[in-house]
Design an enzyme around this catalytic site. Structure first.
Site, mmCIF file in Angstrom:
data_model
loop_
_atom_site.group_PDB
_atom_site.id
_atom_site.type_symbol
_atom_site.label_atom_id
_atom_site.label_comp_id
_atom_site.label_asym_id
_atom_site.label_seq_id
_atom_site.Cartn_x
_atom_site.Cartn_y
_atom_site.Cartn_z
ATOM 1 N N GLU A 114 0.944 -1.301 -0.040
ATOM 2 C CA GLU A 114 0.031 -0.096 0.059
ATOM 3 C C GLU A 114 0.906 1.258 0.173
ATOM 4 O OE1 GLU A 114 -2.417 -0.150 3.853
ATOM 5 O OE2 GLU A 114 -2.852 -2.300 3.266
ATOM 6 N N LYS A 116 2.076 4.550 1.510
ATOM 7 C CA LYS A 116 2.439 5.217 3.041
ATOM 8 C C LYS A 116 1.822 6.507 2.873
ATOM 9 C CE LYS A 116 4.594 5.391 7.251
ATOM 10 N NZ LYS A 116 4.321 6.687 7.755
ATOM 11 N N ASP A 118 0.435 10.286 3.665
ATOM 12 C CA ASP A 118 1.208 11.270 4.851
ATOM 13 C C ASP A 118 -0.064 11.905 5.349
ATOM 14 O OD1 ASP A 118 3.057 12.400 6.056
ATOM 15 O OD2 ASP A 118 4.181 13.369 4.414
ATOM 16 N N TYR A 223 -8.452 7.200 3.396
ATOM 17 C CA TYR A 223 -8.319 5.793 3.168
ATOM 18 C C TYR A 223 -8.164 4.833 4.012
ATOM 19 C CZ TYR A 223 -7.700 7.086 -1.969
ATOM 20 O OH TYR A 223 -7.979 7.609 -3.463
ATOM 21 N N LYS A 318 10.283 3.735 3.717
ATOM 22 C CA LYS A 318 10.319 5.462 3.374
ATOM 23 C C LYS A 318 10.914 5.848 2.130
ATOM 24 C CE LYS A 318 8.874 7.552 6.379
ATOM 25 N NZ LYS A 318 9.106 7.716 8.145
ATOM 26 N N CYS A 413 18.050 47.908 -9.826
ATOM 27 C CA CYS A 413 18.145 46.478 -10.358
ATOM 28 C C CYS A 413 19.720 46.151 -10.350
ATOM 29 C CB CYS A 413 17.633 46.670 -11.723
ATOM 30 S SG CYS A 413 18.196 45.119 -12.925
ATOM 31 N N CYS A 416 21.161 46.298 -14.236
ATOM 32 C CA CYS A 416 21.047 47.595 -15.113
ATOM 33 C C CYS A 416 21.218 48.712 -14.272
ATOM 34 C CB CYS A 416 20.122 47.575 -16.101
ATOM 35 S SG CYS A 416 18.147 47.579 -15.565
ATOM 36 N N CYS A 431 12.153 45.334 -11.936
ATOM 37 C CA CYS A 431 13.047 46.418 -12.581
ATOM 38 C C CYS A 431 12.283 47.145 -13.470
ATOM 39 C CB CYS A 431 14.180 45.650 -13.179
ATOM 40 S SG CYS A 431 15.114 46.645 -14.489
ATOM 41 N N CYS A 437 17.315 46.372 -19.845
ATOM 42 C CA CYS A 437 18.016 45.734 -18.897
ATOM 43 C C CYS A 437 18.571 44.503 -19.525
ATOM 44 C CB CYS A 437 16.884 45.641 -17.863
ATOM 45 S SG CYS A 437 17.685 44.418 -16.654
HETATM 46 S S1 IVH Z 1 -0.422 0.395 8.931
HETATM 47 C C1 IVH Z 1 0.279 -1.646 13.016
HETATM 48 N N1 IVH Z 1 -0.683 1.321 6.482
HETATM 49 O O1 IVH Z 1 1.943 5.250 9.247
HETATM 50 C C2 IVH Z 1 0.552 -0.256 12.183
HETATM 51 N N2 IVH Z 1 -0.058 2.580 8.296
HETATM 52 O O2 IVH Z 1 3.860 4.146 11.508
HETATM 53 C C3 IVH Z 1 -0.828 0.069 11.464
HETATM 54 N N3 IVH Z 1 0.270 5.028 7.629
HETATM 55 O O3 IVH Z 1 0.283 5.550 12.288
HETATM 56 C C4 IVH Z 1 -0.324 1.069 10.546
HETATM 57 N N4 IVH Z 1 -0.315 4.802 5.197
HETATM 58 O O4 IVH Z 1 -0.653 6.908 10.094
HETATM 59 C C5 IVH Z 1 -0.471 1.603 7.769
HETATM 60 N N5 IVH Z 1 -1.044 2.177 4.417
HETATM 61 C C6 IVH Z 1 -0.859 2.338 5.602
HETATM 62 C C7 IVH Z 1 -0.366 3.716 6.219
HETATM 63 C C8 IVH Z 1 -0.120 3.809 7.326
HETATM 64 C C9 IVH Z 1 0.120 5.703 6.413
HETATM 65 C C10 IVH Z 1 0.778 5.841 8.776
HETATM 66 C C11 IVH Z 1 -0.273 5.638 9.917
HETATM 67 C C12 IVH Z 1 0.615 4.784 10.957
HETATM 68 C C13 IVH Z 1 1.893 5.298 10.521
HETATM 69 C C14 IVH Z 1 2.873 4.087 11.004
#
Ligand code: IVH
Length: 685
Positions: A114, A116, A118, A223, A318, A413, A416, A431, A437
């Site tokens: 999946e 991650k 933010d 999500y 990451k 400027c 010039c 300018c 210029c």
């Molecule tokens: S699983 C047991 N899946 O990352 C941990 N976390 O350090 C369950 N996060 O606090 C988390 N996308 O806020 C999971 N696809 C994803 C995620 C995700 C973002 C964040 C979440 C969590 C932190 C984990």
């Protein structure tokens, strides 16, 4: 009578909920926005008139309302843990090996991958299908009650679609889309408020509002990536044995899950997934900071268990951080094509997301004031995609007042010496030297030869600088009078370079009308506006003679742009320049006028269509393909969404293709595309 009204209200609730579900969860638009808004307003009106019939789960509740005096604590029935981090393919391999070893040296494991996201982790509890409570992660054991705010998220149902468990805790990430972030920050600035540093902070700030009306206005997204507690899953639901099966199941209940999730059964494909998502990172509509890899089988997850506060069955891989800390060494002031003065931060070199950065933009005088930045300050810088990195904040805690000094904005400027003028109400100081210029002249020349303009690739910025400095040229028109003998007198100019330069200048003499307009460098006239102008005006002389009223009738041209265009052509100097270009032998290629042809086909047959191009094409590069599509009237955008009508898919098309297939977008392969061009007489010889 009252029965009928109640029924009408229930139907409206049902219809709006279904449309919301299709839009936010399935990414499908069933009716135009304004029709949706009309239904919504109708329901609101009826609810105001007949509050006794109002459904507590009405979609109108998603606009917020109650104002809290503080957040109460919520104890998580199951703790919310966090993830162990990995930073590269090697770490990922170690994770995979640990999993295999712990499971008794088996040889194969199915994973679920999946993005991650933010944003912020939240827990949302549904009882008998109704959203009853939502909480932040907090310290993992106790979080804050943010039910009212979570209820404003359009993508989340207040009522699940059956068959749902008696109790179900959805866990996932609340985040803000990049487009919403830009919009919210513009509003913040307009209201004299501090903009948010990034979408994550904006999402966090929005969730922690006591007035949920404010949260509603922030258009947050969600999500689901996991399940907390669940009780009494209906028997009609097939036994759930994988993490992926849980997500697929809750998706059928109306909970959004990311379209980027994938089942993966080989280690190599995990690495490929990481690389693919990283490559797409900048073009995704929301920010992600890595990928999360999870063992898919729930039984294996249980066998792997936990270590301290993280599961052994999952890992976050990451991406390199897009933010870094460094020192501001000095500030230079650059002069742009239109004279705009941009303060540029000279930084102690620092690596940001795998690239060494030593310059960042400070935008303008107001931005310097807003940041409160001084020379020698420690600053945070942010880099997103290919855009110039920017300074996002001063690490004020670490400022040594004795070492810092003020940034003085120049009044003249730096190139010039003409006075720098900042008009009232404008953020940009300029300018006043105009084309006297050298900086403005050089930038104008660079723009003229650039790709979307006259596309003269034999004359790069460095040569333009030399040509200007050595007084071989003074304006864009002079490019067309260059002689080989004179070029050869320049230091380091070889026979071959001189010929190449002259050839590419010669080859630029038949520009399409739109590119010629764009190349002139009229302020506020970008490529899209230039195309609009080229489609509307039958000739350059007609464009030069037009007025603001006529221009404002065209799509996307407002009063400011109209004024700039008229002002540009009103200046005798510019008229002379255009004439000089035409005298030098430039012959503008005009597009065929928009009209029905004999066979009944419009000359803009793709008008109203929105295309996305993906993968590798063998006959054209993407820019050429884009230009062909634009010339047929299509819009071309960078990512697949509900409004995409066609996807042009070349070789090795990736997630855009998957996304398009999911949304039912028509896929056009290269052969079909070539046939289409041939059909409209646009195929290359
Ligand atoms: S699983 C047991 N899946 O990352 C941990 N976390 O350090 C369950 N996060 O606090 C988390 N996308 O806020 C999971 N696809 C994803 C995620 C995700 C973002 C964040 C979440 C969590 C932190 C984990």
């Amino acid at each position: 009578m009252s029965e009928a009204i109640k029924e009408q209200m229930d139907t409206l609730v049902e219809t709006i909920n279904r449309l919301n579900y299709n839009y936010h969860v399935l990414d499908e638009t069933l009716i135009p926005d304004h029709e949706f808004d009309a239904l919504f307003q109708e329901l609101k009106k009826l609810e105001a008139e007949y509050p006794q019939y109002k459904d507590p789960n009405s979609p109108t509740e998603k606009v917020g309302g109650k104002i809290l005096t503080g957040f109460t604590e919520v104890r998580h029935e199951k703790p919310m843990l966090s993830l162990d981090n990995a930073f590269n393919a090697e770490d990922l391999l170690s994770f995979h090996q640990r999993v295999l070893e712990r499971l008794g040296n088996i040889t194969q494991v199915d994973y679920y991958a999946e993005p991650k996201l933010d944003g912020l982790a939240v827990s949302i509890l549904y009882e008998n299908g109704r959203l009853v409570q939502a909480a932040t992660r907090g310290d993992g054991v106790v979080g804050e009650d943010i039910t009212e705010n979570i209820r404003t998220i359009r993508a989340l149902p207040h009522q699940l679609t059956a068959p749902f468990p008696a109790r179900l805790e959805i866990r996932g990430e609340v985040f803000m889309r990049k487009s919403v972030f830009e919009k919210i920050n513009t509003q913040q600035l307009k209201r004299g408020l501090k903009p948010f540093a990034n979408p994550r902070n904006a999402a966090a700030g929005s969730l922690r509002q006591l007035d949920s009306k404010i949260t509603a206005s922030r258009e947050l997204s969600f999500y689901c990536y996991g399940i907390g507690l669940f009780e009494e899953v209906p028997e009609s639901v097939a036994p759930i044995e994988q993490h992926s099966a849980w997500l697929e199941y809750v998706h059928t209940l109306g909970i959004p899950i990311s379209q980027l999730n994938e089942k993966i059964d080989h280690f190599q494909d995990l690495v490929a997934y990481y690389q693919k998502i990283e490559a797409e990172r900048d073009s995704l509509p929301f920010e992600i900071d890595g990928v999360v890899i999870k063992v898919d089988s729930l039984q294996l997850q249980e066998r792997l268990g936990f270590v301290s506060r993280s599961p052994r069955f999952a890992i976050a891989v990451k991406f390199p951080a897009m933010e870094a800390r460094t020192r501001l060494l000095d500030v230079d002031f650059q002069v742009g094509r239109t004279g705009a003065i941009t303060p540029v931060a000279r930084l102690e070199p620092v690596e940001v997301g795998g690239v060494v950065v030593s310059n960042a933009t400070l935008h303008n005088q107001d931005e310097i004031a807003r940041l409160g930045v001084m020379i020698n300050d420690e600053v945070m810088i942010h880099r997103a995609g290919d855009v110039i990195p920017k300074v996002t904040r001063v690490v004020i805690e670490d400022r040594n007042p004795e070492c810092v000094r003020e940034i003085i904005f120049p009044t003249e400027c730096p190139i010039c010496g003409s006075p720098i003028i900042r008009l009232e109400g404008e953020a940009i100081a300029r300018c006043s030297g105009g084309l006297t210029c050298d900086a403005q002249k050089l930038e104008g020349l660079k723009h003229f030869v650039s790709r979307g303009a006259m596309d003269i690739d034999g004359v790069g910025g460095k040569w333009l600088e030399i040509l200007l400095k050595e007084k071989v040229i003074d304006s864009i028109a002079d490019l067309y009078h260059l002689r080989k003998e004179r070029l050869l007198e320049l230091p380091r100019m070889g026979e071959r370079s001189a010929e190449k330069m002259l050839e590419s200048i010669e080859g630029s003499k038949n520009p399409p009308f739109a590119r010629f307009i764009y190349a002139l460098g009229i302020r506020e006239v970008g490529e899209a506006t230039a195309r609009t102008l080229a489609q509307h005006f039958p000739s350059l002389s007609e464009l030069m003679a037009t007025d603001e009223i006529t221009l404002m009738q065209l799509a996307d041209i407002g009063p400011v742009v109209a004024k700039r265009i008229v002002e540009f052509f009103a200046l005798p100097h510019h008229r002379e320049l255009v004439q000089a270009l035409l005298n030098a032998g430039i012959e503008i290629q005009y597009p065929a006028p928009i009209q029905e042809t004999e066979n009944g086909r419009s000359e803009l047959p793709l008008l109203g269509e929105t295309w996305v191009i993906t993968g590798t094409l063998s006959h054209y590069d993407r820019n050429e393909a884009k230009e062909k599509l634009l010339s047929l009237g299509a819009k071309v955008t960078g990512s697949v969404s509900k409004s995409t009508t066609k996807l042009l898919a070349g070789e090795k098309a990736g997630s855009k293709l998957t996304q398009a297939e999911k949304l039912g977008v028509t896929i056009v392969d290269e052969a079909t595309f070539l046939a289409l061009l041939a059909d409209y007489g646009l195929a290359n010889a």
